[in-house]
Enzyme design. Structure first.
Site, mmCIF file in Angstrom:
data_model
loop_
_atom_site.group_PDB
_atom_site.id
_atom_site.type_symbol
_atom_site.label_atom_id
_atom_site.label_comp_id
_atom_site.label_asym_id
_atom_site.label_seq_id
_atom_site.Cartn_x
_atom_site.Cartn_y
_atom_site.Cartn_z
ATOM 1 N N HIS A 360 -6.945 2.281 13.575
ATOM 2 C CA HIS A 360 -6.950 1.891 12.155
ATOM 3 C C HIS A 360 -5.999 2.704 11.298
ATOM 4 O O HIS A 360 -6.030 2.585 10.074
ATOM 5 C CB HIS A 360 -8.347 2.048 11.556
ATOM 6 C CG HIS A 360 -9.378 1.150 12.154
ATOM 7 N ND1 HIS A 360 -9.704 -0.076 11.610
ATOM 8 C CD2 HIS A 360 -10.155 1.289 13.240
ATOM 9 C CE1 HIS A 360 -10.648 -0.635 12.338
ATOM 10 N NE2 HIS A 360 -10.943 0.171 13.350
ATOM 11 N N LYS A 548 -10.677 0.610 -4.217
ATOM 12 C CA LYS A 548 -10.507 1.089 -2.842
ATOM 13 C C LYS A 548 -10.704 2.595 -2.859
ATOM 14 O O LYS A 548 -10.779 3.191 -3.922
ATOM 15 C CB LYS A 548 -9.114 0.747 -2.319
ATOM 16 C CG LYS A 548 -7.986 1.180 -3.269
ATOM 17 C CD LYS A 548 -6.609 0.727 -2.803
ATOM 18 C CE LYS A 548 -6.312 -0.722 -3.051
ATOM 19 N NZ LYS A 548 -6.214 -1.525 -1.861
ATOM 20 N N ARG A 549 -10.775 3.215 -1.678
ATOM 21 C CA ARG A 549 -10.857 4.672 -1.651
ATOM 22 C C ARG A 549 -9.651 5.286 -2.349
ATOM 23 O O ARG A 549 -8.573 4.708 -2.366
ATOM 24 C CB ARG A 549 -10.944 5.169 -0.200
ATOM 25 C CG ARG A 549 -12.317 5.032 0.394
ATOM 26 C CD ARG A 549 -13.362 5.830 -0.387
ATOM 27 N NE ARG A 549 -13.224 7.250 -0.185
ATOM 28 C CZ ARG A 549 -13.929 7.951 0.700
ATOM 29 N NH1 ARG A 549 -14.849 7.368 1.428
ATOM 30 N NH2 ARG A 549 -13.728 9.244 0.829
ATOM 31 N N LYS A 554 -2.357 5.250 -1.302
ATOM 32 C CA LYS A 554 -2.753 3.983 -1.924
ATOM 33 C C LYS A 554 -2.217 3.854 -3.352
ATOM 34 O O LYS A 554 -2.245 2.796 -3.957
ATOM 35 C CB LYS A 554 -4.278 3.836 -1.913
ATOM 36 C CG LYS A 554 -4.864 3.712 -0.500
ATOM 37 C CD LYS A 554 -6.392 3.608 -0.534
ATOM 38 C CE LYS A 554 -7.036 3.672 0.833
ATOM 39 N NZ LYS A 554 -6.980 2.399 1.587
ATOM 40 N N THR A 656 -8.304 -4.626 3.412
ATOM 41 C CA THR A 656 -9.173 -5.796 3.499
ATOM 42 C C THR A 656 -9.601 -6.230 2.101
ATOM 43 O O THR A 656 -9.930 -7.395 1.876
ATOM 44 C CB THR A 656 -10.423 -5.495 4.356
ATOM 45 O OG1 THR A 656 -10.934 -4.215 3.996
ATOM 46 C CG2 THR A 656 -10.104 -5.515 5.831
ATOM 47 N N LYS A 660 -10.216 -9.991 0.158
ATOM 48 C CA LYS A 660 -11.370 -10.379 -0.658
ATOM 49 C C LYS A 660 -10.911 -10.883 -2.016
ATOM 50 O O LYS A 660 -11.416 -11.895 -2.538
ATOM 51 C CB LYS A 660 -12.314 -9.174 -0.843
ATOM 52 C CG LYS A 660 -12.958 -8.710 0.460
ATOM 53 C CD LYS A 660 -13.552 -7.306 0.361
ATOM 54 C CE LYS A 660 -13.788 -6.755 1.782
ATOM 55 N NZ LYS A 660 -13.964 -5.297 1.823
HETATM 56 C C1 26Q Z 1 -12.632 11.187 11.436
HETATM 57 C C2 26Q Z 1 -13.005 12.422 11.961
HETATM 58 C C3 26Q Z 1 -13.865 13.249 11.267
HETATM 59 C C4 26Q Z 1 -14.375 12.814 10.046
HETATM 60 C C5 26Q Z 1 -14.022 11.585 9.521
HETATM 61 C C6 26Q Z 1 -13.135 10.775 10.216
HETATM 62 C C7 26Q Z 1 -12.759 9.452 9.656
HETATM 63 C C8 26Q Z 1 -13.702 8.645 9.046
HETATM 64 C C9 26Q Z 1 -13.350 7.415 8.513
HETATM 65 C C10 26Q Z 1 -11.460 8.981 9.753
HETATM 66 C C11 26Q Z 1 -11.110 7.726 9.228
HETATM 67 C C12 26Q Z 1 -12.071 6.931 8.605
HETATM 68 C C13 26Q Z 1 -11.773 5.618 8.036
HETATM 69 C C14 26Q Z 1 -10.617 4.984 8.108
HETATM 70 C C15 26Q Z 1 -10.410 3.676 7.481
HETATM 71 O O1 26Q Z 1 -11.254 3.177 6.756
HETATM 72 N N1 26Q Z 1 -9.265 3.029 7.742
HETATM 73 C C16 26Q Z 1 -8.982 1.717 7.174
HETATM 74 O O2 26Q Z 1 -9.438 0.745 8.104
HETATM 75 C C17 26Q Z 1 -9.350 -0.551 7.555
HETATM 76 C C18 26Q Z 1 -9.945 -1.514 8.550
HETATM 77 O O3 26Q Z 1 -9.093 -1.672 9.639
HETATM 78 C C19 26Q Z 1 -7.906 -0.904 7.217
HETATM 79 O O4 26Q Z 1 -7.891 -2.154 6.566
HETATM 80 C C20 26Q Z 1 -7.301 0.152 6.299
HETATM 81 O O5 26Q Z 1 -5.921 -0.107 6.110
HETATM 82 C C21 26Q Z 1 -7.501 1.530 6.906
HETATM 83 O O6 26Q Z 1 -7.052 2.533 6.001
#
Ligand code: 26Q
Length: 814
Positions: A360, A548-549, A554, A656, A660
């Protein structure tokens, strides 16, 4: 259950009396919520058991989607919708003087995810069940979900999200299915008849107790329900550990209490970061806890088939949502070898054919690299297996590339005493996919080029999608009805047939109705804002939305800099004829992410100035809506006119929210990044506002240099003015230091995300948006085009592709 409104009212009222012992006029909304959700859960329970029976009988191949995050949000409304009961219940409650909308507000969001990745998992579960696939979720039942955000004096403050406080009506605790997860200890090796045997001693055991949530598929005209399971694991202490800790080993009761505390912390909270990986021991524990518990329960189900493990890949697919559950690979190896007696080669073959992996992100700071020592201490036997995987993998590479030691070093799974989880995930699975065409191309051509050259057949693209049931039918019921009144309701099960509304894109009657619905949704959001913040919202303005986050890539910062510019323009030319704009932001920042938090402060500071300046207040407004979440998204998105998808090209894997908003008729202003590229493919320049550098240009600058932010600052007075305003007390800033790091990120840091570079073309696109909006008929036509082409982005399409191309599963025959 109930077949019509009258039956519903009868049963509902009986429940109120028997369960609460109160007359109807004394029940609270919370009471109604509890009664209603229990009624549904009990009813669904029977159908759930029926699906499970059927799956067992048919010996269908099962998919398990392993994810550290499932951002499912509220369930009442969606379950009613999918069960085909929404209308009956809404009207029945109306008769009793109760608003279903108010009742839905009683439910706490299940916020067990950060953002895109977690919400994608939730949309996938909805599609899996709605399409009749045997596909289940496997995750952690965090006691605290993503923090609740409050804005105090313009700053983000984080509060614990105690979502379970009033109980979670949809879950069933299954204590009888608990499994033991083991941490630590040391491995004893012994040899017998030339074979090696491994036993781990002195480990610490914890219980993983599953809580099952039914995932109810959309019933439509199907005779039966299809209900899958989301299994969430909770960590609990093993009482017998008290003996060990208090026994002869010199331990004492306090050791046991410490053990208790440390066990409970495993499923206590969700890590609130979605971009910066940090090597935290507790996070690693969570990951192994999920993998070990999930795998034990998957294999226990498999054992009921009485098949040899040679057939595992024909019966089971395990999908890992990013690298977070990668430990499932060595864990499956461990079980196959140490518990089932397989040799390495066969175990490896079975493992690779069972597991598949989605990437991702390409942000290097988000790639997981765990210190080898940490894994070795927490799961010594698993670490031995990772080492062996690495040794064999590197040997194979050296045979293949004998003259290229650099390549081997780059691709190694363990390097510099760190375990690279993405490398392990690719080596140990049969499929690696990106989440949008551009993202997959970047993976293949750049980030994972070496791996692509080694395993070209493993790489594939699966462009993300969203469930149109939650994001259109539930969030925007009036638009849903307008569509069905115009083209019939087949689009609901065949969302690509939304293109059918294209023929109405210039139809005055359809346009008027679409406009009235958007207006109504805007009023709805406006009253939410007015009620919560006490500020009046101009519903005749363009609602321009970025939700979004919060992350530098972003570029919420670019958006607010542009708002500052619009403000300056209005102040210097009071007669400037501008279409009124309302800029709406929603975003949580990771608690330790200073620049992101400063950006929130800046947005709120600008909002405060702009909204209180009588010179501009009819034309320009800014709102930061606190605590962005799934339920808030459902209020904001249907009301949006403009969707801001403005990431630095190449950085957003897919996005995503873009889908929406498109599905709800918003027009996108965006860069050629992530899935925007595929939206543009369908919509063309006429129906979307594309600006800025493309991914190749951005990556070229990163590689070869040649960008100087200060030059742009010096040569564009609009930019110089807003950038200076960050550190000059006056228009916005109170002092010269509160936005200093934002300022410095642009000039001293040479604007890593190309905000200044893209500013001019962004501003120009906003001028075009304004011009387009002035022509309402044309705007509505564009909006209808967006809705019509959004069918491709239903997660039903995405899941269909995963099912046939990766998992090799078919819908269960009813
Ligand atoms: C990893 C290790 C330790 C702690 C936290 C994490 C961690 C947690 C969540 C790393 C990444 C995330 C989330 C990533 C994320 O939301 N990515 C998004 O995924 C979406 C679905 O595929 C995409 O549409 C977005 O572009 C992408 O940023």
């Amino acid at each position: 259950m109930f077949k019509n409104k009258e039956e519903f009212k009868q049963i509902f009222q009986n429940n109120v009396v028997s369960k609460l012992g109160k007359p109807l006029n004394e029940v609270s909304n919370e009471d109604v919520y509890t009664i209603l959700s229990r009624m549904l859960r009990e009813f669904a329970g029977k159908e759930w058991a029926a699906t499970n029976r059927e799956l067992r009988q048919d010996q269908e191949k099962q998919v398990y989607y392993l994810s550290l995050e499932f951002l499912i949000g509220r369930l009442l409304g969606n379950n009613l919708l999918n069960m085909g009961l929404l209308k009956i219940v809404k009207e029945g409650l109306d008769d009793l003087g109760i608003s279903l909308g108010d009742i839905e507000e009683e439910e706490a969001d299940a916020g067990l995810g950060n953002g895109g990745l977690g919400r994608l998992a939730a949309c996938f579960l909805d599609s899996l069940a709605s399409l009749g696939y045997a596909g289940h979720g496997c995750g952690i039942r965090y006691q605290y979900g993503l923090f609740e955000q409050k804005i105090v004096d313009g700053n983000q403050v984080e509060l614990p999200d105690d979502w379970l406080q009033k109980g979670f009506e949809w879950e069933v605790r299954r204590a009888d299915r608990k499994v033991e997860v083991r941490f630590g200890g040391h491995v004893e090796t012994r040899e017998e008849d030339g074979e090696l045997y491994f036993t781990t001693r002195d480990y610490e055991a914890v219980w993983a107790v599953p809580y099952d949530v039914p995932v109810i598929g959309y019933k439509g005209s199907n005779p039966d329900y299809h209900i899958n399971t989301l299994r969430l694991w909770s960590a609990e202490p093993v009482r017998e550990m008290a003996n060990r800790n208090m026994g002869n080993g010199g331990g004492n009761y306090y050791n046991y209490l410490n053990y208790n505390r440390s066990v409970e912390s495993i499923s206590e909270f969700l890590y609130p970061d979605d971009s910066h990986y940090e090597g935290r021991l507790l996070r690693l524990k969570q990951q192994y806890f999920l993998c070990s518990a999930g795998l034990q329960s998957i294999l226990r189900t498999y054992d009921k088939l009485n098949l040899s493990y040679d057939h595992l890949p024909d019966q089971i697919a395990i999908h890992i949502n990013d690298t977070h559950p990668t430990l499932v690979i060595p864990e499956l190896m461990r079980i196959l070898m140490d518990e089932k007696g397989y040799g390495w080669e066969t175990a490896w073959d079975i493992t690779c054919r069972t597991v598949s992996y989605t990437n991702h992100t390409i942000l290097s700071e988000a790639l997981e690299r765990w210190p080898a020592q940490m894994i070795r201490e927490l799961m010594p036997r698993v670490y031995m297996i990772i080492e062996e995987i690495n040794t064999r993998f590197c040997k194979m590479l050296m045979d293949k590339y004998p003259n290229d030691p650099d390549r081997v070093a780059h691709m190694a799974i363990i390097y510099d005493d760190q375990v690279k989880m993405a490398h392990l995930a690719i080596a140990g699975s049969h499929s690696v996919n990106g989440v949008a065409a551009l993202h997959t191309d970047i993976l293949k051509e750049r980030e994972m080029r070496n791996f692509y050259e080694l395993y070209p057949q493993r790489f594939n693209n699966k462009t993300n999608g969203i469930t149109h049931r939650r994001w259109l039918m539930h969030a925007n019921p009036e638009l849903c009805d307008l569509i069905s009144d115009s083209i019939g309701s087949r689009w609901i099960t065949h969302p690509q047939e939304l293109v059918g509304i294209l023929k109405y894109s210039e139809d005055a009657g359809f346009q008027e109705k679409a406009a009235a619905i958007k207006q109504h949704n805007k009023q709805h959001l406006a009253s939410y804002i007015e009620q919560k913040y006490g500020t009046v919202v101009n519903t005749d303005s363009i609602f321009d939305v970025q939700v979004k986050r919060l992350h530098a890539y972003k570029r919420q910062f670019l958006n607010i800099l542009h708002v500052m510019y619009l403000y300056n323009q209005l102040k210097s030319m009071p007669s400037h004829d501008m279409v009124p704009r309302t800029f709406i932001f929603g975003a949580k920042a990771a608690p330790g992410y200073y620049l992101a938090k400063s950006t929130i402060k800046l947005i709120n500071t600008v909002a405060n100035v702009v909204n209180n300046d009588p010179d501009v207040k009819d034309k320009l407004n800014v709102f930061f809506l606190e605590n962005y979440s799934v339920s808030l998204a459902e209020k904001i998105i249907p009301a949006a006119d403009v969707s801001e998808q403005i990431s630095t090209a190449s950085k957003e894997a897919s996005g995503t929210g873009n889908m929406k908003l498109m599905m709800n008729g918003a027009l996108t202003i965006g860069t050629m990044d992530g899935a925007n590229v595929e939206m543009h493919e369908m919509l063309g320049d006429a129906n979307m506002f594309i600006f800025g550098l493309n991914a190749d240009q951005v990556m070229n600058y990163y590689q070869h240099g040649g960008y100087n932010a200060r030059d742009i600052y010096n040569s564009d007075p609009r930019i110089k003015e807003v950038v200076d305003q960050l550190v000059t007390p006056g228009a916005f800033a109170q002092n010269s230091y509160e936005f200093d790091s934002l300022y410095r990120s642009l000039l001293d840091g040479n604007d890593e995300y190309f905000m200044l570079k893209d500013f001019d073309s962004y501003a120009e696109s906003h001028v075009q948006i304004e011009a387009a909006y002035r022509n309402q008929k044309d705007w509505l036509k564009k909006s209808i085009h967006n809705i019509a082409h959004s069918g491709k982005f239903s997660s039903d399409r995405t899941i269909g592709q995963y099912a046939s191309e990766i998992w090799k599963i078919h819908p269960v025959n009813k």
